[in-house]
Design an enzyme around this catalytic site. Structure first.
Site, mmCIF file in Angstrom:
data_model
loop_
_atom_site.group_PDB
_atom_site.id
_atom_site.type_symbol
_atom_site.label_atom_id
_atom_site.label_comp_id
_atom_site.label_asym_id
_atom_site.label_seq_id
_atom_site.Cartn_x
_atom_site.Cartn_y
_atom_site.Cartn_z
ATOM 1 N N LYS A 83 0.862 -1.180 0.000
ATOM 2 C CA LYS A 83 0.000 0.000 0.000
ATOM 3 C C LYS A 83 0.896 1.226 0.000
ATOM 4 C CE LYS A 83 -4.504 0.783 0.288
ATOM 5 N NZ LYS A 83 -5.560 -0.097 -0.245
HETATM 6 P P1 NAD Z 1 -12.927 7.536 -2.979
HETATM 7 O O1 NAD Z 1 -11.897 8.547 -2.687
HETATM 8 O O2 NAD Z 1 -13.384 7.339 -4.375
HETATM 9 O O3 NAD Z 1 -14.242 7.823 -2.071
HETATM 10 C C1 NAD Z 1 -14.175 7.968 -0.684
HETATM 11 C C2 NAD Z 1 -15.514 8.507 -0.206
HETATM 12 O O4 NAD Z 1 -15.497 8.552 1.222
HETATM 13 C C3 NAD Z 1 -15.817 9.923 -0.685
HETATM 14 O O5 NAD Z 1 -17.208 10.082 -0.869
HETATM 15 C C4 NAD Z 1 -15.357 10.776 0.501
HETATM 16 O O6 NAD Z 1 -15.991 12.055 0.529
HETATM 17 C C5 NAD Z 1 -15.789 9.890 1.648
HETATM 18 N N1 NAD Z 1 -15.071 10.140 2.905
HETATM 19 C C6 NAD Z 1 -13.766 10.447 3.089
HETATM 20 N N2 NAD Z 1 -13.521 10.645 4.399
HETATM 21 C C7 NAD Z 1 -14.699 10.421 5.047
HETATM 22 C C8 NAD Z 1 -15.104 10.465 6.408
HETATM 23 N N3 NAD Z 1 -14.226 10.796 7.375
HETATM 24 N N4 NAD Z 1 -16.396 10.167 6.712
HETATM 25 C C9 NAD Z 1 -17.282 9.854 5.729
HETATM 26 N N5 NAD Z 1 -16.969 9.822 4.427
HETATM 27 C C10 NAD Z 1 -15.691 10.097 4.099
HETATM 28 O O7 NAD Z 1 -12.361 6.146 -2.374
HETATM 29 P P2 NAD Z 1 -12.800 4.663 -2.778
HETATM 30 O O8 NAD Z 1 -11.860 4.176 -3.820
HETATM 31 O O9 NAD Z 1 -14.266 4.624 -2.987
HETATM 32 O O10 NAD Z 1 -12.413 3.862 -1.435
HETATM 33 C C11 NAD Z 1 -13.300 3.764 -0.337
HETATM 34 C C12 NAD Z 1 -12.859 2.646 0.582
HETATM 35 O O11 NAD Z 1 -12.844 1.408 -0.161
HETATM 36 C C13 NAD Z 1 -11.463 2.781 1.160
HETATM 37 O O12 NAD Z 1 -11.421 2.210 2.445
HETATM 38 C C14 NAD Z 1 -10.605 1.947 0.214
HETATM 39 O O13 NAD Z 1 -9.411 1.498 0.815
HETATM 40 C C15 NAD Z 1 -11.556 0.804 -0.053
HETATM 41 N N6 NAD Z 1 -11.277 0.058 -1.282
HETATM 42 C C16 NAD Z 1 -11.251 0.682 -2.480
HETATM 43 C C17 NAD Z 1 -11.037 -0.070 -3.621
HETATM 44 C C18 NAD Z 1 -11.068 0.535 -5.001
HETATM 45 O O14 NAD Z 1 -11.044 -0.206 -5.999
HETATM 46 N N7 NAD Z 1 -11.166 1.857 -5.151
HETATM 47 C C19 NAD Z 1 -10.793 -1.464 -3.540
HETATM 48 C C20 NAD Z 1 -10.847 -2.062 -2.278
HETATM 49 C C21 NAD Z 1 -11.085 -1.293 -1.157
#
Ligand code: NAD
Length: 421
Positions: free
Chosen positions: A114
């Site tokens: 990561k």
């Molecule tokens: P992203 O940046 O596209 O979206 C994150 C969202 O969470 C946004 O709407 C943001 O405004 C919101 N957010 C941020 N801080 C916050 C808080 N303190 N309280 C409430 N909302 C908050 O990110 P993503 O890619 O959608 O990732 C989201 C989660 O999924 C993360 O934990 C990431 O590690 C996990 N994840 C993502 C992927 C992927 O393919 N993108 C794969 C596996 C896991």
């Protein structure tokens, strides 16, 4: 919540979950130490004058960037890059380790890593973000590689950021699409990758709901976080007939008991940047949102949003961890004691790394697959892994998380022994 406290929770939580599985597998202390330790941790500083369009003059800022390569016993390091103000080495360490278990659980030939930069991207111009990303890649050039370490998107990064990574890496190595996954389709990205994580979350939510007599068609769903994962999860569950009653982002949440129109919500966010003032909804705070009465609660934002402070107030029947480490270990125990089923992150959001693997394979083969092929393979694999985890949990009379960790740790341990680590 102060960054330091959250980072500790993240690390402590991961260690507690692992300890449960280590005990069950009866691993020796030396094996545990080896499994826990990172292969390599790289920290870089990136100087930039972010407030000038041409990066010339203005205040000089130094950003910190990280890449933690946890374990590569089963293949090249693989894991996302996070651009967020709370990024720190402790958080990245815990997330890198989680990737090792996730890639092993879904049985793709990758290890775990990561990385990220401590930065508030909302305060940077697109130009500044591009320069910051490319300088980060320059400094990480010795650790990235098609067969050594392949980054992907995570919180605060997207296909555009992946395209900049591809460009910077290709300057030194020639056109190399396989260096990064989650890229735009025009640059060798995979059909289905953008929606893959949310698609997988929704698919597994449907599967587990069916097994706990919770018909998905009439289920009420609350989703925290409306980025890549939250949006695609909500969109797919909506298409499956569920009623998404509340959504949130980093600023605030919105609620509508009759169900939110997900496409309209996405258009509103594209136009205004936030969910706030979404027509037809009422405002709600992130804290209130988590405690809403609903059938299914899906934290899809950042880690440690469900803690011992609010676990007692969660009123969902099923919690699906679309985000990484969203439930602390104390909250996890509290939820289990209250009979709330929790689908763990390393299973729930594994669709992302599966699709990343498919993208990498397509790049190496220089042969793109159709979207249907990608999503069908993804569903088949997730279905098989879910059955393995569920059956082991039944067999051992344990929870899904411990069973998932046991399967994953067993595979990594075996690979390390075979390779003579
Ligand atoms: P992203 O940046 O596209 O979206 C994150 C969202 O969470 C946004 O709407 C943001 O405004 C919101 N957010 C941020 N801080 C916050 C808080 N303190 N309280 C409430 N909302 C908050 O990110 P993503 O890619 O959608 O990732 C989201 C989660 O999924 C993360 O934990 C990431 O590690 C996990 N994840 C993502 C992927 C992927 O393919 N993108 C794969 C596996 C896991």
């Amino acid at each position: 919540m102060p960054v330091e406290r959250k980072h500790c929770q993240c690390h402590d939580t991961q260690n507690h979950f692992l300890e449960r599985a280590f005990e069950s597998l009866q691993l020796e202390t030396s094996q545990r130490e080896l499994l826990l330790s990172a292969f390599r941790e790289t920290t870089v500083s990136i100087p930039l004058r972010p407030h000038r369009a041409d990066d010339d003059g203005g205040e000089l800022c130094t950003y910190m960037g990280y890449r933690v390569q946890h374990n590569h016993a089963r293949g090249p390091f693989k894991g996302g890059l996070r651009f967020h103000p709370s990024v720190n080495l402790g958080e990245i360490r815990a997330l890198a380790q989680l990737m090792t278990w996730k890639t092993a659980l879904v049985d793709v030939p990758f290890g775990g890593a990561k990385g990220g930069i401590t930065v508030d991207t909302t305060k940077l111009s697109q130009y500044a973000l591009e320069i910051l990303t490319k300088r980060f890649v320059q400094k990480m050039m010795p650790v990235f590689g098609v067969h050594t370490d392949i980054p992907a998107p995570d919180v605060g990064t997207n296909p555009q950021v992946m395209a900049w990574i591809l460009e910077e890496y290709s300057k030194n190595h020639g056109y190399t699409p396989a260096i990064v996954t989650g890229k735009p389709m025009e640059l060798g990205g995979s059909a289905g990758r953008l929606e893959a994580t949310g698609h997988g979350v929704a698919y597994l939510t449907g599967k587990i709901a069916g097994e706990i007599s919770l018909p998905i068609k009439s289920a009420s769903v609350v989703v925290q976080g409306f980025g890549n994962v939250g949006f695609h999860t909500a969109q797919r569950l909506d298409a499956m007939g569920a009623r998404v009653i509340a959504l949130s982002d980093a600023r605030n949440g919105v609620i509508c008991d009759a169900g939110i129109n997900i496409e309209r919500a996405q258009r509103h966010v594209a136009e205004t940047g936030w969910l706030e003032n979404l027509p037809g909804t009422e405002p709600i705070s992130n804290a209130e949102l988590l405690e809403l009465p609903c059938d299914i609660l899906i934290p899809a934002a950042i880690e440690a949003t469900i803690t011992c402070d609010n676990a007692g107030a969660i009123r969902a029947r099923l919690v699906v961890e679309a985000a990484n480490i969203p439930v602390t270990h104390l909250a996890d125990t509290a939820l289990r004691e209250r009979g709330i089923t929790v689908m763990p992150d390393l299973l729930a959001n594994a669709g992302g790394v599966l699709a990343s693997y498919y993208e990498w394979v397509q790049n190496l083969q220089e042969f793109p697959w159709e979207r249907d092929t990608v999503l069908q393979r993804l569903e088949q694999r997730l279905s098989r892994v879910y059955a393995q985890v569920r059956d082991l949990a039944h067999q051992r009379n344990t929870d899904l998380r411990t069973a998932a960790y046991e399967l994953a740790i067993g595979r990594v341990n075996q690979a390390m022994a075979l390779r003579g680590f």
